[in-house]
Design a protein around this motif. Structure first.
Motif, PDB file in Angstrom:
ATOM      1  N   UNK A   1       0.828  -1.211   0.000  1.00  0.00           N
ATOM      2  CA  UNK A   1       0.000   0.000   0.000  1.00  0.00           C
ATOM      3  C   UNK A   1       0.857   1.253   0.000  1.00  0.00           C
ATOM      4  N   UNK A   2       1.861   1.294   0.864  1.00  0.00           N
ATOM      5  CA  UNK A   2       2.671   2.503   0.992  1.00  0.00           C
ATOM      6  C   UNK A   2       3.578   2.713  -0.212  1.00  0.00           C
ATOM      7  N   UNK A   3       4.013   1.620  -0.843  1.00  0.00           N
ATOM      8  CA  UNK A   3       4.941   1.725  -1.962  1.00  0.00           C
ATOM      9  C   UNK A   3       4.252   2.092  -3.269  1.00  0.00           C
ATOM     10  N   UNK A   4       2.976   1.789  -3.406  1.00  0.00           N
ATOM     11  CA  UNK A   4       2.321   1.882  -4.702  1.00  0.00           C
ATOM     12  C   UNK A   4       1.155   2.858  -4.735  1.00  0.00           C
ATOM     13  N   UNK A   5       0.321   2.875  -3.697  1.00  0.00           N
ATOM     14  CA  UNK A   5      -0.991   3.515  -3.780  1.00  0.00           C
ATOM     15  C   UNK A   5      -0.951   5.026  -3.596  1.00  0.00           C
ATOM     16  N   UNK A   6      -1.822   5.708  -4.334  1.00  0.00           N
ATOM     17  CA  UNK A   6      -2.083   7.128  -4.094  1.00  0.00           C
ATOM     18  C   UNK A   6      -2.940   7.292  -2.842  1.00  0.00           C
ATOM     19  N   UNK A   7      -3.923   6.404  -2.707  1.00  0.00           N
ATOM     20  CA  UNK A   7      -4.758   6.390  -1.506  1.00  0.00           C
ATOM     21  C   UNK A   7      -4.979   4.945  -1.072  1.00  0.00           C
ATOM     22  N   UNK A   8      -5.259   4.781   0.213  1.00  0.00           N
ATOM     23  CA  UNK A   8      -5.479   3.462   0.795  1.00  0.00           C
ATOM     24  C   UNK A   8      -6.860   3.437   1.455  1.00  0.00           C
ATOM     25  N   UNK A   9      -7.571   2.351   1.216  1.00  0.00           N
ATOM     26  CA  UNK A   9      -8.839   2.100   1.907  1.00  0.00           C
ATOM     27  C   UNK A   9      -8.598   0.948   2.864  1.00  0.00           C
ATOM     28  N   UNK A  10      -8.740   1.197   4.148  1.00  0.00           N
ATOM     29  CA  UNK A  10      -8.563   0.140   5.145  1.00  0.00           C
ATOM     30  C   UNK A  10      -9.938  -0.406   5.514  1.00  0.00           C
ATOM     31  N   UNK A  11     -10.134  -1.693   5.252  1.00  0.00           N
ATOM     32  CA  UNK A  11     -11.394  -2.359   5.582  1.00  0.00           C
ATOM     33  C   UNK A  11     -11.263  -3.099   6.904  1.00  0.00           C
ATOM     34  N   UNK A  12     -12.237  -2.890   7.779  1.00  0.00           N
ATOM     35  CA  UNK A  12     -12.308  -3.584   9.062  1.00  0.00           C
ATOM     36  C   UNK A  12     -13.670  -4.242   9.168  1.00  0.00           C
ATOM     37  N   UNK A  13     -13.689  -5.577   9.058  1.00  0.00           N
ATOM     38  CA  UNK A  13     -14.952  -6.324   9.132  1.00  0.00           C
ATOM     39  C   UNK A  13     -16.001  -5.755   8.192  1.00  0.00           C
ATOM     40  N   UNK A  14     -15.589  -5.422   6.975  1.00  0.00           N
ATOM     41  CA  UNK A  14     -16.538  -4.956   5.977  1.00  0.00           C
ATOM     42  C   UNK A  14     -16.895  -3.493   6.045  1.00  0.00           C
ATOM     43  N   UNK A  15     -16.328  -2.758   6.987  1.00  0.00           N
ATOM     44  CA  UNK A  15     -16.524  -1.315   7.102  1.00  0.00           C
ATOM     45  C   UNK A  15     -15.251  -0.605   6.647  1.00  0.00           C
ATOM     46  N   UNK A  16     -15.379   0.604   6.113  1.00  0.00           N
ATOM     47  CA  UNK A  16     -14.202   1.419   5.831  1.00  0.00           C
ATOM     48  C   UNK A  16     -13.747   2.056   7.131  1.00  0.00           C
ATOM     49  N   UNK A  17     -12.582   1.632   7.614  1.00  0.00           N
ATOM     50  CA  UNK A  17     -12.024   2.193   8.844  1.00  0.00           C
ATOM     51  C   UNK A  17     -11.394   3.550   8.576  1.00  0.00           C
ATOM     52  N   UNK A  18     -10.761   3.691   7.415  1.00  0.00           N
ATOM     53  CA  UNK A  18     -10.161   4.972   7.034  1.00  0.00           C
ATOM     54  C   UNK A  18      -9.829   4.924   5.563  1.00  0.00           C
ATOM     55  N   UNK A  19      -9.949   6.048   4.899  1.00  0.00           N
ATOM     56  CA  UNK A  19      -9.522   6.174   3.510  1.00  0.00           C
ATOM     57  C   UNK A  19      -8.756   7.481   3.361  1.00  0.00           C
ATOM     58  N   UNK A  20      -7.523   7.386   2.907  1.00  0.00           N
ATOM     59  CA  UNK A  20      -6.682   8.582   2.780  1.00  0.00           C
ATOM     60  C   UNK A  20      -5.372   8.189   2.108  1.00  0.00           C
ATOM     61  N   UNK A  21      -4.462   9.133   1.985  1.00  0.00           N
ATOM     62  CA  UNK A  21      -3.135   8.818   1.460  1.00  0.00           C
ATOM     63  C   UNK A  21      -2.401   7.932   2.465  1.00  0.00           C
ATOM     64  N   UNK A  22      -1.443   7.113   1.998  1.00  0.00           N
ATOM     65  CA  UNK A  22      -0.680   6.296   2.945  1.00  0.00           C
ATOM     66  C   UNK A  22       0.010   7.144   4.015  1.00  0.00           C
ATOM     67  N   UNK A  23       0.537   8.293   3.601  1.00  0.00           N
ATOM     68  CA  UNK A  23       1.235   9.160   4.558  1.00  0.00           C
ATOM     69  C   UNK A  23       0.281   9.640   5.652  1.00  0.00           C
ATOM     70  N   UNK A  24      -0.916  10.047   5.242  1.00  0.00           N
ATOM     71  CA  UNK A  24      -1.891  10.575   6.200  1.00  0.00           C
ATOM     72  C   UNK A  24      -2.335   9.496   7.174  1.00  0.00           C
ATOM     73  N   UNK A  25      -2.600   8.301   6.669  1.00  0.00           N
ATOM     74  CA  UNK A  25      -3.031   7.224   7.555  1.00  0.00           C
ATOM     75  C   UNK A  25      -1.913   6.833   8.506  1.00  0.00           C
ATOM     76  N   UNK A  26      -0.686   6.796   7.996  1.00  0.00           N
ATOM     77  CA  UNK A  26       0.448   6.434   8.850  1.00  0.00           C
ATOM     78  C   UNK A  26       0.668   7.469   9.942  1.00  0.00           C
TER      79      UNK A  26
END
Length: 316
Positions: free
Chosen positions: A200-225
């Motif tokens: 995710x961090x090496x490739x993606x412009x944005x990351x969607x983190x799924x937790x049990x079928x819910x979006x836990x967070x969606x943002x740039x890898x830098x922002x989520x980190x």
């Protein structure tokens, strides 16, 4: 840029288990999105719904303003402007690299097909392997052939399901870099699924983190980190320490803890391991229920008392 892909309030259940809960986001043209989550979080199901291989129970998916539907509405599931790359490369073993690519665009006029194959061989750095068979290629080369085949008919959207999971760990970094270079040069829109935060961090412009079928967070890898909005999102992109300072829960990455002789907080070293570029150091401290991990430039002694400062991120 305009939104090429729109996912609007998608829900999906299998029997009595709801796999996806009210999923909604947009993907702009040329963007690379990673759907990141644990096994069973719903990421592959979501990818299949976006590609028209699975039906959503509720919600809508559109690609380039066309509504995407699954097997319930299409006798042959899938769309010719959406291509998949899976962890199994699906190369014809008795066809050369050139012929594998040609099989995708055999309906092109011959001169157009030849031009497109030449372009893809150059793009994917396979020109010298054009007459080779898959069995004669490395894993990374086979993956580049699979990418070339997926790009051959110039899809609007490329969907990739765990594309790096079958690669040798020692070559993964190099191959991942090669693949992202190809995708960027092709200017194709990509949604890929992974369980590996480094992907995710090496490739993606944005990351969607799924937790049990819910979006836990969606943002740039830098922002989520740097600014995770939940413990689940925080832990997915790397080690994090959970501390309590002034009565507030704080998430602190190991590199955000700096040892200083006049530091605000105090701890005691319980373990120190050399990891090449730095040492991994574990401390006990009254601001944490568990040991604290930090990175340090030199070795510290077990039992040594140290002072440290924090660059904090509040976890809500």
């Amino acid at each position: 840029m305009s939104a090429l892909v729109q996912i609007q309030h998608v829900n999906k259940s299998f029997k009595d288990h709801q796999v996806l809960h009210d999923i909604h986001f947009e993907v702009t043209e040329g963007e690379i999105i990673c759907i990141l989550g644990e096994s069973g979080s719903g990421k592959s199901t979501l990818l299949r719904i976006i590609g028209g291989l699975e039906d959503a129970d509720q919600g809508d998916v559109t690609v380039d303003d066309e509504t995407i539907t699954g097997p319930a509405n299409n006798l042959v599931p899938g769309y010719d402007f959406i291509n998949f790359v899976t962890q199994h490369f699906k190369l014809e073993q008795f066809r050369t690299v050139r012929d594998n690519i040609y099989s995708v665009i055999s309906y092109y006029a011959q001169s157009d097909a030849d031009d497109r194959i030449h372009e893809l061989l150059e793009l994917c750095k396979l020109s010298e392997k054009a007459e080779a068979y898959p069995r004669e290629l490395s894993g990374g080369q086979q993956q580049r052939v699979a990418i070339a085949m997926a790009l051959a008919d110039e899809p609007f959207l490329l969907l990739m399901d765990e594309p790096f999971s079958n690669l040798d760990v020692n070559m993964k970094t190099q191959i991942r870099g090669e693949i992202v270079e190809i995708l960027r040069k092709a200017e194709v829109t990509v949604i890929f699924v992974s369980h590996d935060p480094v992907d995710a961090m090496a490739i993606a412009d944005r990351v969607i983190i799924l937790e049990d079928g819910h979006i836990a967070q969606i943002d740039t890898p830098q922002k989520i980190y740097q600014e995770p909005t939940s413990p689940y999102a925080a832990k997915f992109l790397g080690p994090i320490n959970y501390l309590k300072v002034d009565g507030k829960p704080i998430g602190v990455r190991p590199e955000q803890i700096k040892i200083h002789k006049e530091g605000e907080h105090e701890g005691k070293v319980t373990k120190c391991i050399f990891m090449g570029m730095h040492y991994h150091v574990w401390l006990t401290s009254d601001i944490a229920d568990k040991t604290i991990l930090l990175y340090h430039s030199s070795a510290l002694n077990i039992g040594q008392a140290v002072h440290f400062n924090l660059m904090t991120t509040e976890i809500t």
